[in-house]
Design a protein around this motif. Structure first.
Motif, mmCIF file in Angstrom:
data_model
loop_
_atom_site.group_PDB
_atom_site.id
_atom_site.type_symbol
_atom_site.label_atom_id
_atom_site.label_comp_id
_atom_site.label_asym_id
_atom_site.label_seq_id
_atom_site.Cartn_x
_atom_site.Cartn_y
_atom_site.Cartn_z
ATOM 1 N N LYS A 169 66.668 93.060 18.281
ATOM 2 C CA LYS A 169 67.482 94.267 18.154
ATOM 3 C C LYS A 169 66.764 95.313 17.311
ATOM 4 O O LYS A 169 66.709 96.495 17.661
ATOM 5 C CB LYS A 169 68.833 93.915 17.529
ATOM 6 C CG LYS A 169 69.769 95.117 17.363
ATOM 7 C CD LYS A 169 71.076 94.726 16.707
ATOM 8 C CE LYS A 169 70.895 94.489 15.219
ATOM 9 N NZ LYS A 169 72.183 94.285 14.521
ATOM 10 N N PHE A 170 66.175 94.888 16.179
ATOM 11 C CA PHE A 170 65.485 95.823 15.296
ATOM 12 C C PHE A 170 64.215 96.364 15.947
ATOM 13 O O PHE A 170 63.858 97.536 15.761
ATOM 14 C CB PHE A 170 65.153 95.154 13.965
ATOM 15 C CG PHE A 170 66.376 94.754 13.175
ATOM 16 C CD1 PHE A 170 67.480 95.583 13.100
ATOM 17 C CD2 PHE A 170 66.420 93.543 12.503
ATOM 18 C CE1 PHE A 170 68.607 95.224 12.380
ATOM 19 C CE2 PHE A 170 67.538 93.171 11.771
ATOM 20 C CZ PHE A 170 68.636 94.003 11.713
ATOM 21 N N LYS A 171 63.529 95.515 16.726
ATOM 22 C CA LYS A 171 62.335 95.997 17.427
ATOM 23 C C LYS A 171 62.698 97.109 18.406
ATOM 24 O O LYS A 171 62.006 98.121 18.505
ATOM 25 C CB LYS A 171 61.673 94.840 18.185
ATOM 26 C CG LYS A 171 60.983 93.820 17.300
ATOM 27 C CD LYS A 171 60.406 92.695 18.158
ATOM 28 C CE LYS A 171 59.906 91.541 17.324
ATOM 29 N NZ LYS A 171 59.367 90.439 18.140
ATOM 30 N N LEU A 172 63.795 96.917 19.143
ATOM 31 C CA LEU A 172 64.238 97.938 20.100
ATOM 32 C C LEU A 172 64.610 99.228 19.389
ATOM 33 O O LEU A 172 64.327 100.326 19.877
ATOM 34 C CB LEU A 172 65.423 97.405 20.908
ATOM 35 C CG LEU A 172 65.109 96.253 21.870
ATOM 36 C CD1 LEU A 172 66.385 95.701 22.487
ATOM 37 C CD2 LEU A 172 64.153 96.706 22.961
ATOM 38 N N GLN A 173 65.256 99.104 18.221
ATOM 39 C CA GLN A 173 65.609 100.295 17.444
ATOM 40 C C GLN A 173 64.349 101.033 16.999
ATOM 41 O O GLN A 173 64.299 102.268 17.016
ATOM 42 C CB GLN A 173 66.454 99.899 16.241
ATOM 43 C CG GLN A 173 67.863 99.442 16.591
ATOM 44 C CD GLN A 173 68.632 98.945 15.386
ATOM 45 O OE1 GLN A 173 68.103 98.836 14.279
ATOM 46 N NE2 GLN A 173 69.899 98.608 15.587
ATOM 47 N N ALA A 195 55.074 93.192 14.227
ATOM 48 C CA ALA A 195 56.381 92.691 14.651
ATOM 49 C C ALA A 195 56.283 91.599 15.701
ATOM 50 O O ALA A 195 57.289 90.954 16.005
ATOM 51 C CB ALA A 195 57.235 93.840 15.186
ATOM 52 N N MET A 196 55.087 91.386 16.258
ATOM 53 C CA MET A 196 54.928 90.304 17.235
ATOM 54 C C MET A 196 55.362 88.957 16.655
ATOM 55 O O MET A 196 55.868 88.097 17.374
ATOM 56 C CB MET A 196 53.460 90.207 17.677
ATOM 57 C CG MET A 196 53.042 91.213 18.714
ATOM 58 S SD MET A 196 51.301 90.997 19.170
ATOM 59 C CE MET A 196 51.104 92.325 20.356
ATOM 60 N N GLY A 197 55.160 88.802 15.353
ATOM 61 C CA GLY A 197 55.496 87.531 14.729
ATOM 62 C C GLY A 197 56.940 87.396 14.312
ATOM 63 O O GLY A 197 57.355 86.335 13.825
ATOM 64 N N PHE A 198 57.737 88.452 14.485
ATOM 65 C CA PHE A 198 59.148 88.406 14.096
ATOM 66 C C PHE A 198 59.957 87.926 15.300
ATOM 67 O O PHE A 198 59.915 88.531 16.366
ATOM 68 C CB PHE A 198 59.651 89.772 13.661
ATOM 69 C CG PHE A 198 58.921 90.342 12.467
ATOM 70 C CD1 PHE A 198 58.155 89.537 11.641
ATOM 71 C CD2 PHE A 198 59.005 91.694 12.165
ATOM 72 C CE1 PHE A 198 57.492 90.056 10.544
ATOM 73 C CE2 PHE A 198 58.358 92.227 11.068
ATOM 74 C CZ PHE A 198 57.589 91.405 10.266
ATOM 75 N N THR A 199 60.689 86.844 15.140
ATOM 76 C CA THR A 199 61.441 86.284 16.261
ATOM 77 C C THR A 199 62.928 86.216 15.930
ATOM 78 O O THR A 199 63.337 86.406 14.789
ATOM 79 C CB THR A 199 60.931 84.872 16.595
ATOM 80 O OG1 THR A 199 61.077 84.033 15.437
ATOM 81 C CG2 THR A 199 59.477 84.904 17.008
ATOM 82 N N ALA A 253 60.305 95.658 5.836
ATOM 83 C CA ALA A 253 60.871 94.545 5.072
ATOM 84 C C ALA A 253 62.381 94.708 4.914
ATOM 85 O O ALA A 253 63.153 93.754 5.077
ATOM 86 C CB ALA A 253 60.194 94.454 3.707
ATOM 87 N N GLU A 254 62.829 95.937 4.635
ATOM 88 C CA GLU A 254 64.263 96.197 4.459
ATOM 89 C C GLU A 254 65.024 95.934 5.760
ATOM 90 O O GLU A 254 66.071 95.279 5.764
ATOM 91 C CB GLU A 254 64.479 97.644 4.008
ATOM 92 C CG GLU A 254 63.971 97.942 2.609
ATOM 93 C CD GLU A 254 64.045 99.427 2.284
ATOM 94 O OE1 GLU A 254 64.311 100.226 3.211
ATOM 95 O OE2 GLU A 254 63.833 99.794 1.117
ATOM 96 N N VAL A 255 64.492 96.439 6.856
ATOM 97 C CA VAL A 255 65.200 96.344 8.135
ATOM 98 C C VAL A 255 65.264 94.904 8.637
ATOM 99 O O VAL A 255 66.312 94.445 9.103
ATOM 100 C CB VAL A 255 64.518 97.246 9.188
ATOM 101 C CG1 VAL A 255 65.101 96.998 10.573
ATOM 102 C CG2 VAL A 255 64.689 98.719 8.813
ATOM 103 N N PHE A 256 64.157 94.184 8.517
ATOM 104 C CA PHE A 256 64.104 92.827 9.054
ATOM 105 C C PHE A 256 64.547 91.769 8.043
ATOM 106 O O PHE A 256 64.500 90.576 8.325
ATOM 107 C CB PHE A 256 62.693 92.511 9.550
ATOM 108 C CG PHE A 256 62.343 93.184 10.856
ATOM 109 C CD1 PHE A 256 62.564 92.555 12.070
ATOM 110 C CD2 PHE A 256 61.812 94.461 10.869
ATOM 111 C CE1 PHE A 256 62.246 93.175 13.269
ATOM 112 C CE2 PHE A 256 61.490 95.091 12.065
ATOM 113 C CZ PHE A 256 61.718 94.448 13.269
ATOM 114 N N GLY A 257 64.988 92.222 6.867
ATOM 115 C CA GLY A 257 65.505 91.286 5.876
ATOM 116 C C GLY A 257 64.449 90.357 5.310
ATOM 117 O O GLY A 257 64.708 89.169 5.083
ATOM 118 N N LYS A 258 63.256 90.875 5.041
ATOM 119 C CA LYS A 258 62.162 90.070 4.510
ATOM 120 C C LYS A 258 61.757 90.567 3.129
ATOM 121 O O LYS A 258 62.022 91.723 2.766
ATOM 122 C CB LYS A 258 60.949 90.122 5.455
ATOM 123 C CG LYS A 258 61.235 89.558 6.843
ATOM 124 C CD LYS A 258 60.002 89.625 7.720
ATOM 125 C CE LYS A 258 60.285 89.043 9.104
ATOM 126 N NZ LYS A 258 60.554 87.593 9.040
#
Length: 247
Positions: free
Chosen positions: A88-92, A78-82, A20-25
């Protein structure tokens, strides 16, 4: 929780709170998405193994729910995060999971908390004092972008417990196909195999002799990759194999 991936129950995981912190949710949105995944009719053994309940202490001092998730669990979530930032965050995260899992495979001790990290640091400091020559291996890795002469590589090996000098190292490199063994002007030059592996570079230098003739000399130098390659190779040898390094 500053790290993207941590150790929990002997595996690499992240948490719903960190995601949540990383993806801003909002954390409760991530929890809702996880609960939808877990309660879905398609919930298989893989899903059950991918998530584990946990808690964390909030700013109000209360224990709040979170979920731990391994690589598979994170991937499903994370499949639902677009979006560009999400990618970028998925790659990290993928990079962080790869790094942690590599450390687990190599048996590296990974602290699960700040207290454990402090304890591990103290233990490692004591080991460094007791086995100071081994620090030179880390130094060699940290300077891996520079090239060194074969004699300098021999010094690093010797300081790491390998009983070998420059001359014997040249012999070993020739006998094992890294340097050319035949007599001639190209003796001790890197073989094609060694060059293809990126273990050596050839340094050329010129000077004018007393007769006014330009003389060009070639010197093999071990690359950063080569330093790591040979240090790992020698340190990984058994005592029997190391004892066979001859003149």
């Amino acid at each position: 929780m500053n790290e993207l991936v941590i150790m929990h129950d002997q595996q690499a995981v992240t948490t719903s709170l960190r995601v949540a912190e990383v993806f801003g949710k909002q954390h409760y949105h991530v929890l809702e998405a996880l609960q939808d995944l877990i309660s879905s009719p398609e919930n298989t053994g893989l899903l059950k193994k991918s998530f584990a309940k946990g808690t964390y202490k909030g700013s109000n001092g209360k224990q709040n729910p979170l979920y731990y998730m391994n690589r598979d669990g994170f991937t499903l979530l994370a499949m639902g995060f677009t979006g560009k930032e999400a990618l970028k965050f998925k790659l990290q995260y993928i990079q962080a999971f790869n790094s942690m899992e590599q450390q687990i495979r190599t048996g590296y001790t990974i602290p699960g908390s700040y207290a454990e990290a402090l304890k591990l640091a103290a233990q490692q400091a004591e080991q460094i004092e007791q086995q100071r020559p081994k620090v030179l291996f880390a130094d060699a890795v940290s300077t891996s972008q520079s090239t060194v002469l074969v004699g300098e590589l021999a010094k690093i090996l010797r300081q790491n417990g390998i009983d070998i000098g420059q001359n014997r190292l040249f012999v070993w490199l020739r006998e094992h196909g890294y340097l050319i063994n035949r007599q001639g002007s190209d003796r001790n030059m890197p073989t094609q195999k060694a060059m293809n592996l990126g273990l050596f570079r050839i340094k050329e230098s010129s000077h004018v002799n007393g007769d006014g003739v330009v003389i060009t000399t070639k010197t093999p130098k071990v690359t950063g990759k080569g330093q790591q390659y040979f240090i790992n190779k020698f340190l990984g040898m058994s005592d029997h194999a190391a004892s066979e390094i001859g003149d």
